[in-house]
Each structure stands twice: as structure tokens, then as C-alpha cells.
Design a protein around this motif. Sequence first.
Motif, PDB file in Angstrom:
ATOM      1  N   ILE A  21      45.210  42.125  46.823  1.00 33.66           N
ATOM      2  CA  ILE A  21      46.474  41.880  47.512  1.00 33.66           C
ATOM      3  C   ILE A  21      47.322  40.828  46.813  1.00 33.66           C
ATOM      4  O   ILE A  21      48.547  40.917  46.783  1.00 33.66           O
ATOM      5  CB  ILE A  21      46.219  41.493  48.984  1.00 33.66           C
ATOM      6  CG1 ILE A  21      47.508  41.607  49.798  1.00 33.66           C
ATOM      7  CG2 ILE A  21      45.604  40.098  49.107  1.00 33.66           C
ATOM      8  CD1 ILE A  21      47.292  41.523  51.287  1.00 33.66           C
ATOM      9  N   ALA A  22      46.685  39.808  46.221  1.00 28.34           N
ATOM     10  CA  ALA A  22      47.439  38.677  45.684  1.00 28.34           C
ATOM     11  C   ALA A  22      48.211  39.018  44.418  1.00 28.34           C
ATOM     12  O   ALA A  22      49.261  38.419  44.147  1.00 28.34           O
ATOM     13  CB  ALA A  22      46.496  37.504  45.417  1.00 28.34           C
ATOM     14  N   ILE A  23      47.722  39.976  43.628  1.00 24.19           N
ATOM     15  CA  ILE A  23      48.396  40.243  42.356  1.00 24.19           C
ATOM     16  C   ILE A  23      49.713  40.984  42.551  1.00 24.19           C
ATOM     17  O   ILE A  23      50.448  41.184  41.577  1.00 24.19           O
ATOM     18  CB  ILE A  23      47.494  41.017  41.370  1.00 24.19           C
ATOM     19  CG1 ILE A  23      47.132  42.398  41.915  1.00 24.19           C
ATOM     20  CG2 ILE A  23      46.241  40.228  41.045  1.00 24.19           C
ATOM     21  CD1 ILE A  23      46.404  43.247  40.890  1.00 24.19           C
ATOM     22  N   GLN A  24      50.045  41.327  43.766  1.00 22.94           N
ATOM     23  CA  GLN A  24      51.360  41.927  44.006  1.00 22.94           C
ATOM     24  C   GLN A  24      52.483  41.008  43.540  1.00 22.94           C
ATOM     25  O   GLN A  24      53.543  41.468  43.137  1.00 22.94           O
ATOM     26  CB  GLN A  24      51.562  42.197  45.502  1.00 22.94           C
ATOM     27  CG  GLN A  24      50.693  43.271  46.081  1.00 22.94           C
ATOM     28  CD  GLN A  24      50.900  43.397  47.573  1.00 22.94           C
ATOM     29  OE1 GLN A  24      51.659  44.248  48.037  1.00 22.94           O
ATOM     30  NE2 GLN A  24      50.245  42.539  48.340  1.00 22.94           N
ATOM     31  N   ARG A  25      52.265  39.692  43.639  1.00 19.06           N
ATOM     32  CA  ARG A  25      53.356  38.769  43.309  1.00 19.06           C
ATOM     33  C   ARG A  25      53.418  38.420  41.827  1.00 19.06           C
ATOM     34  O   ARG A  25      54.265  37.626  41.420  1.00 19.06           O
ATOM     35  CB  ARG A  25      53.241  37.500  44.143  1.00 19.06           C
ATOM     36  CG  ARG A  25      51.937  36.742  44.037  1.00 19.06           C
ATOM     37  CD  ARG A  25      52.031  35.456  44.866  1.00 19.06           C
ATOM     38  NE  ARG A  25      50.748  34.793  44.977  1.00 19.06           N
ATOM     39  CZ  ARG A  25      49.925  34.937  46.017  1.00 19.06           C
ATOM     40  NH1 ARG A  25      50.283  35.714  47.020  1.00 19.06           N
ATOM     41  NH2 ARG A  25      48.775  34.296  46.056  1.00 19.06           N
ATOM     42  N   ILE A  46      36.368  45.704  42.296  1.00 21.95           N
ATOM     43  CA  ILE A  46      37.811  45.502  42.453  1.00 21.95           C
ATOM     44  C   ILE A  46      38.289  46.308  43.650  1.00 21.95           C
ATOM     45  O   ILE A  46      38.026  47.509  43.746  1.00 21.95           O
ATOM     46  CB  ILE A  46      38.568  45.934  41.185  1.00 21.95           C
ATOM     47  CG1 ILE A  46      38.062  45.167  39.964  1.00 21.95           C
ATOM     48  CG2 ILE A  46      40.068  45.725  41.365  1.00 21.95           C
ATOM     49  CD1 ILE A  46      38.652  45.663  38.649  1.00 21.95           C
ATOM     50  N   ASP A  47      38.995  45.657  44.550  1.00 21.68           N
ATOM     51  CA  ASP A  47      39.453  46.293  45.785  1.00 21.68           C
ATOM     52  C   ASP A  47      40.977  46.253  45.872  1.00 21.68           C
ATOM     53  O   ASP A  47      41.597  45.221  45.590  1.00 21.68           O
ATOM     54  CB  ASP A  47      38.856  45.567  46.990  1.00 21.68           C
ATOM     55  CG  ASP A  47      39.345  46.123  48.314  1.00 21.68           C
ATOM     56  OD1 ASP A  47      38.775  47.125  48.777  1.00 21.68           O
ATOM     57  OD2 ASP A  47      40.307  45.568  48.877  1.00 21.68           O
ATOM     58  N   SER A  48      41.561  47.354  46.289  1.00 18.36           N
ATOM     59  CA  SER A  48      43.007  47.404  46.492  1.00 18.36           C
ATOM     60  C   SER A  48      43.291  48.267  47.714  1.00 18.36           C
ATOM     61  O   SER A  48      42.400  48.543  48.514  1.00 18.36           O
ATOM     62  CB  SER A  48      43.711  47.949  45.242  1.00 18.36           C
ATOM     63  OG  SER A  48      45.117  47.830  45.377  1.00 18.36           O
ATOM     64  N   ALA A  49      44.541  48.703  47.861  1.00 12.81           N
ATOM     65  CA  ALA A  49      44.922  49.557  48.991  1.00 12.81           C
ATOM     66  C   ALA A  49      46.253  50.218  48.688  1.00 12.81           C
ATOM     67  O   ALA A  49      47.090  49.663  47.962  1.00 12.81           O
ATOM     68  CB  ALA A  49      45.029  48.742  50.283  1.00 12.81           C
ATOM     69  N   PHE A  72      33.273  48.723  39.493  1.00 14.72           N
ATOM     70  CA  PHE A  72      33.394  49.635  40.625  1.00 14.72           C
ATOM     71  C   PHE A  72      34.790  49.474  41.218  1.00 14.72           C
ATOM     72  O   PHE A  72      35.240  48.344  41.457  1.00 14.72           O
ATOM     73  CB  PHE A  72      32.345  49.320  41.695  1.00 14.72           C
ATOM     74  CG  PHE A  72      30.935  49.452  41.212  1.00 14.72           C
ATOM     75  CD1 PHE A  72      30.301  50.689  41.184  1.00 14.72           C
ATOM     76  CD2 PHE A  72      30.225  48.344  40.784  1.00 14.72           C
ATOM     77  CE1 PHE A  72      28.991  50.813  40.737  1.00 14.72           C
ATOM     78  CE2 PHE A  72      28.919  48.449  40.336  1.00 14.72           C
ATOM     79  CZ  PHE A  72      28.302  49.689  40.312  1.00 14.72           C
ATOM     80  N   LEU A  73      35.463  50.580  41.473  1.00 13.55           N
ATOM     81  CA  LEU A  73      36.800  50.556  42.047  1.00 13.55           C
ATOM     82  C   LEU A  73      36.757  50.973  43.509  1.00 13.55           C
ATOM     83  O   LEU A  73      36.158  51.995  43.866  1.00 13.55           O
ATOM     84  CB  LEU A  73      37.722  51.518  41.300  1.00 13.55           C
ATOM     85  CG  LEU A  73      38.302  51.057  39.963  1.00 13.55           C
ATOM     86  CD1 LEU A  73      39.142  52.183  39.366  1.00 13.55           C
ATOM     87  CD2 LEU A  73      39.137  49.801  40.128  1.00 13.55           C
ATOM     88  N   ALA A  74      37.401  50.171  44.352  1.00 12.85           N
ATOM     89  CA  ALA A  74      37.541  50.506  45.770  1.00 12.85           C
ATOM     90  C   ALA A  74      39.011  50.393  46.145  1.00 12.85           C
ATOM     91  O   ALA A  74      39.702  49.471  45.705  1.00 12.85           O
ATOM     92  CB  ALA A  74      36.713  49.550  46.628  1.00 12.85           C
ATOM     93  N   THR A  75      39.477  51.326  46.941  1.00 16.77           N
ATOM     94  CA  THR A  75      40.810  51.200  47.500  1.00 16.77           C
ATOM     95  C   THR A  75      40.794  51.879  48.862  1.00 16.77           C
ATOM     96  O   THR A  75      39.746  52.350  49.324  1.00 16.77           O
ATOM     97  CB  THR A  75      41.892  51.755  46.546  1.00 16.77           C
ATOM     98  OG1 THR A  75      43.189  51.391  47.033  1.00 16.77           O
ATOM     99  CG2 THR A  75      41.799  53.259  46.374  1.00 16.77           C
ATOM    100  N   LYS A  76      41.936  51.930  49.537  1.00 21.72           N
ATOM    101  CA  LYS A  76      41.914  52.384  50.926  1.00 21.72           C
ATOM    102  C   LYS A  76      43.289  52.878  51.363  1.00 21.72           C
ATOM    103  O   LYS A  76      44.293  52.604  50.710  1.00 21.72           O
ATOM    104  CB  LYS A  76      41.452  51.256  51.843  1.00 21.72           C
ATOM    105  CG  LYS A  76      42.019  49.883  51.554  1.00 21.72           C
ATOM    106  CD  LYS A  76      41.192  48.803  52.223  1.00 21.72           C
ATOM    107  CE  LYS A  76      41.718  47.397  51.968  1.00 21.72           C
ATOM    108  NZ  LYS A  76      41.517  46.950  50.571  1.00 21.72           N
ATOM    109  N   SER A  77      43.281  53.600  52.485  1.00 22.07           N
ATOM    110  CA  SER A  77      44.508  54.219  52.983  1.00 22.07           C
ATOM    111  C   SER A  77      44.573  54.126  54.497  1.00 22.07           C
ATOM    112  O   SER A  77      43.564  54.223  55.187  1.00 22.07           O
ATOM    113  CB  SER A  77      44.559  55.696  52.554  1.00 22.07           C
ATOM    114  OG  SER A  77      45.580  56.386  53.245  1.00 22.07           O
ATOM    115  N   MET A  78      45.796  53.965  54.995  1.00 28.97           N
ATOM    116  CA  MET A  78      46.046  53.957  56.433  1.00 28.97           C
ATOM    117  C   MET A  78      46.262  55.364  56.988  1.00 28.97           C
ATOM    118  O   MET A  78      46.457  55.526  58.191  1.00 28.97           O
ATOM    119  CB  MET A  78      47.281  53.106  56.739  1.00 28.97           C
ATOM    120  CG  MET A  78      47.070  51.621  56.588  1.00 28.97           C
ATOM    121  SD  MET A  78      46.183  50.912  57.987  1.00 28.97           S
ATOM    122  CE  MET A  78      47.401  51.117  59.286  1.00 28.97           C
TER     123      MET A  78
END
Length: 346
Positions: A21-25, A46-49, A72-78
Motif C-alpha cells: 500500500i505504501a509504495i503508491q506514493r 509481496i502483497d498488494s491489491a 511469492f506474490l499475493a494480491t486481492k480483490s473486492m
Amino acid sequence: MKTSALGRLGWPVSFIGLGGIAIQRLDDEAAAAVVVAALATGVNFIDSARGYTDSEAKIGKGIRGIERERFFLATKSMERTAEGLLADIAKSRANLGVDMIDLYQLHNVKDDASLDQVLALGGALEGAEEARRRGWIRAVGITGHVTSVLEKAIATGHFATCQFPYNVIETRVEERLLPACVEQDLGIIVMKPLAGGALGPDWAEQSLRFFLDKPVSVVIPGMDSLEQVVANCRVGQAGHPLTAEETAQVQEALRSLGERFCRRCEYCMPCPHGVNIPVTFLLHGYWTRYNLQDWAQERYGAMAVKADACRECRVCEARCPYDLPIREMLKEAHANLDDPGLKKEN
């Protein structure tokens, strides 16, 4: 870097992971440098969304050219439907630049209705299983902030991992949720280990050491500088657990903070006047602690009901288990998040 098995999946994940989340900026180059530094320092999770604006794309640039076996890559969806989730998984694969994502999570399943929806025929879980059959993802997880909902979700046996907030001043998950995950051998992913940024640099090391003797798989603080990467990873490489005395000292020192921030338990909901109180405070947290003012104001501006709809009925405050001054906090959030310029543009 210390590693642990990601529950029954058995994947050897690093104690410290990279929360995306933090690297968005950061700009693309700086974000990629953080990702590369994290991997070089021993991080392999590494986790993202999908909801983290360009986080996936920035991570994709950071991992480009690095051997796929190193992380390992993790991400997610609403998304709550099978069709919607499959579309999001396709976008995630493109953004990250990979054919297969290791872990895809159903993001912020926050109430019984949402859980019923993702589990239903044509729901997001069905889409995740289809993606796994296609070879787009390896495993399915779930994330959320409401303990009772997560307990019901993991009891279904459909999920390999569970991600939830947990930190030195938010320990209620230790009562039931954490033991339930351990009993089912789920991979336990700790988000908000620094309380969403509320536990600043002065307490970061102690806050991460808190988890060294806990039955968790990976802790994913957000990192937006090389200095943070080095400091956080040092805990995973050579840190030792907090003693009981140190834990008590940290909790006492942070007591005032603990009395004045939202844990997103959602006991305050529903608001009689339609204010989404937890989301308002979440966005305000991004505004105050993550330096994502423009992003937070844009998201707040899109909300149908804003905090100034509060009529000070005090229903929310009566429900809050932490006795937060919600009315006062809503006024403060609205003052910071409400952008007149957005109103003119709309």
C-alpha cells in the motif's frame, strides 16, 4: 531472514513481507528500488491489491527480470462475483507481469452478507477456483477486519490463508481468531503490524519484534524507503521477541494512541444517517499517516454520504467497544478530507 511455512501450503515465506500500500506514493523508479531492496534483504513475500491504485504495476516493474522462484506474490480483490473476480485476476496478472499469482485473496469480507455473496453460486470463490484451474493462481485466501466474519469464513475450509490486522496494541485476535487459524493450519498474514502507520518509527522495531514468538506466518508492513526496508528486515534477520516486561512498556507508552484510533471492528455500524464510519476513518488514516492526501480526498469525495451527515445522535459511540469520541473524530476527518475543489470539478 527467518522463514515460516505459510500454513498448510508449506511455502517458506519470510517473516517480514512487503505490504504494497505504501509504495503508491512513490514514483515508479523509487517504488521499484524498494521492491528490489526488499528482495535483496531477504523478503520473499509481496502483497498488494487491486484497490491500491498503481501498486500492482509498480511491483511488477520492481520484480521484472528477477527469478520468479525468489518470491511469492499475493494480491486481492473486492469483487464479489465470479465474473468480476476473474476480470480482476486478469488485470492483476497483467499489472504484475506474471502468468501465475501465488495467492489471490478475497479482500475485506466484512459482514455476513458479503461472506454469503462470495460463497454463493456465481460468487467470488467460484471465480477463484476457476482461476486456479486455469493456472492463473495457486491458492485462495481471505482478508478482513471483523473477527466473527473471518471465523465463519475459515470454518468453511475453503481458504488456505487468512489476513487480518494485528499489532502490539490490537491483540483481541489472540482470543479466538488466531487459535482458529492455527487449528486449521492456515497461513496467517498480519496486516497493519504498525497499526496502519500509527506506530511510527520510534516504535517500529518493538512492534515487529512483538510477532517473533507468535504463531504467524508473515508480517507485512508497508515500506516506502530503503531505510525502512533495512530497519524492518533487521528484525527478521537478527531480532529477538519482546519480553513480557518490554511488551508491557510498549503498550503503556502507546496507551494514549490506543484510545484514539479506529480498529475497524464495525460495531458502530450501521449509522442511522448513512455515514460509513470505518471507511471514513480508514481514509483519514491514509490522509494523516500514509501521506496519500490526494488519493484519500478523491476516495472520500466519491462517497455518497460524508461525515458531515452526522447528526450527533451518539448511537455509534454507545456501540464502540473502545469508547472512541466518534463524533469529534468524524468532524476532524471531514475537515481534512473534504476538498471543495473536487465539488467544483464534479
